[in-house]
Write a protein that holds these residues in place. Structure first.
Motif, PDB file in Angstrom:
ATOM      1  N   ARG A  70      90.205  45.831  23.752  1.00  0.00           N
ATOM      2  CA  ARG A  70      89.904  47.160  24.312  1.00  0.00           C
ATOM      3  C   ARG A  70      90.164  47.206  25.807  1.00  0.00           C
ATOM      4  O   ARG A  70      90.564  48.262  26.343  1.00  0.00           O
ATOM      5  CB  ARG A  70      88.444  47.522  24.008  1.00  0.00           C
ATOM      6  CG  ARG A  70      88.207  47.864  22.549  1.00  0.00           C
ATOM      7  CD  ARG A  70      86.721  47.900  22.216  1.00  0.00           C
ATOM      8  NE  ARG A  70      86.493  48.300  20.825  1.00  0.00           N
ATOM      9  CZ  ARG A  70      85.322  48.187  20.212  1.00  0.00           C
ATOM     10  NH1 ARG A  70      84.270  47.667  20.850  1.00  0.00           N
ATOM     11  NH2 ARG A  70      85.190  48.586  18.958  1.00  0.00           N
ATOM     12  N   CYS A  89      92.536  49.826  27.722  1.00  0.00           N
ATOM     13  CA  CYS A  89      92.082  50.558  28.920  1.00  0.00           C
ATOM     14  C   CYS A  89      93.197  50.588  29.967  1.00  0.00           C
ATOM     15  O   CYS A  89      93.426  51.602  30.626  1.00  0.00           O
ATOM     16  CB  CYS A  89      90.821  49.871  29.440  1.00  0.00           C
ATOM     17  SG  CYS A  89      90.243  50.469  31.001  1.00  0.00           S
ATOM     18  N   LYS A 127      87.783  52.095  27.759  1.00  0.00           N
ATOM     19  CA  LYS A 127      88.716  52.392  26.667  1.00  0.00           C
ATOM     20  C   LYS A 127      88.709  53.886  26.391  1.00  0.00           C
ATOM     21  O   LYS A 127      89.754  54.522  26.276  1.00  0.00           O
ATOM     22  CB  LYS A 127      88.321  51.580  25.435  1.00  0.00           C
ATOM     23  CG  LYS A 127      89.361  51.500  24.320  1.00  0.00           C
ATOM     24  CD  LYS A 127      89.317  52.636  23.339  1.00  0.00           C
ATOM     25  CE  LYS A 127      90.352  52.520  22.234  1.00  0.00           C
ATOM     26  NZ  LYS A 127      90.347  53.644  21.291  1.00  0.00           N
TER      27      LYS A 127
END
Ligand code: TGC
Ligand code: FAD
Length: 394
Positions: free
Chosen positions: A254, A258, A331
């Motif tokens: 994640r 991001c 995220k």
């Protein structure tokens, strides 16, 4: 009074706050190396790949040679780079296409990382060097057809049969599934959730390509089926027990998303800005209108703030200070920002924006997957909600 004079741009729309100036020398080298790969090898072919739903498998050796698979791991042929470098790899790859960042996310964070963290030394030696080179591709099977947001409800089961295990069940929406040499499959056992390395060709294991996707068309996505698949004891990751094991892998992936989603946003913004500078309507280029400048400025604001957040999270990870809920915020934010920017840029291109000859529609459609996988926006909002209230409202 004379009209204001055009001075030409003096700040970069895709890095308005100069976030990249904070990078160290090694990080810049990583960024520039991946950017070159994307410019020279990905951008010339990716529109065609998306249009014809073709995964560009021919890029795997180059990605391996550059050390982009398992780049955060130390030893076993891996580069041992820091979290910011991993983020930059994801950002530059996704500036090309989310499919390539997906390939690297799954291989690095969801396959190689768990083998390194939860595997035996024999498993590390067997798999990691070959995966780092790209000779072996892996996939990560957590999601099941009845509901990916709630993996605790998984129905795939592994039962003991003497020293062996027997695996039954199915997984859905699995990136790399049809092309993978090995699948890391999460299953319920009498002891709790465990991870199994299932090799392609194992009797009773089949992988089918998911057809009719309008998103991530340059990525291979599969459904996996397990019918009495007999696995030797050494296929199980000995240190992975409980749902925390797969969920902790998601924390690594994640953070990459991001960063990665912002690469897609940068590509869209750069394209729309160039278009608005050239497109003459009502006697002047679009950039001369206040409405277009406000729309561009709004995108620059959202992107710049998201870039600062991504760097902040990576630096916290490097210091060992990153909480999973903080990753959820990053995220969710990057996907939201990137989706909004891609849609706005698509609109600024007018009718041309629906053609895959421009990047906006491709990134926009891809980002519909990116905001959904690795936890939907709602799941991450609820993770942040849980962190600040102490109440799990899933
Ligand atoms: P919950 O009680 O919260 O957690 C169970 C255990 O796991 C631990 N944990 C974590 N550990 C590390 N990192 C995280 N992010 C963690 N989240 C939870 C937790 O501490 C607990 O440990 P323990 O020792 O106390 O047992 O579990 P829950 O069932 O309540 O679920 C919480 C929820 C909804 C947040 C979780 O289920 C979730 O994240 N759901 C979303 C599922 C998801 O993201 N699936 C992604 C599948 S993979 C994928 O999409 C790949 S796409 C890749 C690509 O192509 O790029
Ligand atoms: P569901 O869980 O059914 O969710 C449906 C909707 O309900 C969503 O809007 C969700 O936000 C909402 N919702 C869920 N819970 C709540 C709640 N409590 N309150 C309010 N709303 C809620 N998985 C893997 O394991 N490995 C992979 O490699 C992988 N790759 C993928 C690649 C692609 C292209 C895609 C599209 C998905 C991939 N996934 C993978 C699966 C992905 O992780 C799941 O799609 C995702 O977790 C959501 O699960 P779901 O699709 O079953 O939706």
């Amino acid at each position: 009074m004379s009209p204001p004079v055009d001075r030409g741009p003096n700040l970069d729309a895709t890095d308005f706050l100069g976030v990249d100036a904070e990078l160290g020398a090694e990080e810049r080298t990583v960024r520039d190396t991946v950017a070159r790969l994307v410019n020279e090898r990905v951008l010339p072919i990716i529109g065609e790949c998306f249009e014809s739903a073709r995964f560009p498998q021919e890029l795997i050796p180059a990605i391996g040679q550059l050390g982009l698979f398992g780049s955060s791991l130390r030893g076993h042929g891996c580069a041992g780079l820091n979290a910011t470098s991993y983020g930059l790899i994801c950002r530059e790859l996704e500036r090309g296409d989310s499919a390539l960042r997906s390939l690297v996310s799954v291989q690095s964070s969801l396959c190689m990382h768990p083998i390194d963290a939860f595997g035996s030394e024999a498993q590390r030696q067997r798999w990691l060097p070959a995966m780092a080179r790209g000779d072996v591709i892996g996939c990560f099977g957590l999601t099941e057809p009845h509901g990916g947001s709630d993996p605790a409800s998984m129905r795939t089961i592994a039962r003991r049969a003497g020293a062996d295990w027997v695996l039954n069940g199915s997984k859905m929406w699995i990136t790399n599934g049809p092309i993978a040499h090995v699948a890391l499959v999460w299953a319920q056992t009498d002891e709790g959730v465990r991870g199994f390395l299932v090799e392609r060709g194992s009797r009773g294991f089949t992988a089918q390509e998911v057809q009719h996707k309008f998103s991530l068309r340059a990525s291979s996505t599969g459904a996996l089926f397990f019918d009495e698949v007999r696995l030797p004891p050494e296929s199980m990751l000995p240190q992975a027990l409980g749902l925390a094991a797969p969920l902790s892998c998601l924390s690594h992936a994640r953070l990459g998303i991001c960063w990665g989603a912002l690469g897609a946003a940068q590509a869209c913004l750069a394209e729309a800005l160039a278009h608005c500078a050239e497109r003459v309507l009502f006697g002047r280029a679009l950039v001369h209108t206040q409405a277009v400048q406000i729309r561009l400025a709004e995108m620059v604001r959202a992107l710049a703030a998201a870039q600062l957040l991504a760097l902040h999270l990576a630096r916290r990870k490097e210091r060992g200070e990153l909480d999973p809920a903080q990753i959820s915020l990053g995220k969710w934010n990057s996907c939201r920002v990137a989706l909004d920017i891609a849609r706005e840029c698509r609109d600024l291109l007018g009718g041309a924006g629906i053609s895959v000859e421009h990047v906006a529609i491709r990134h926009l459609l891809n980002l519909e997957s990116v905001v959904t996988y690795e936890g939907t926006q709602t799941i991450h909002q609820l993770a942040v909600g849980r962190a600040v209230t102490g109440v799990a409202a899933f």
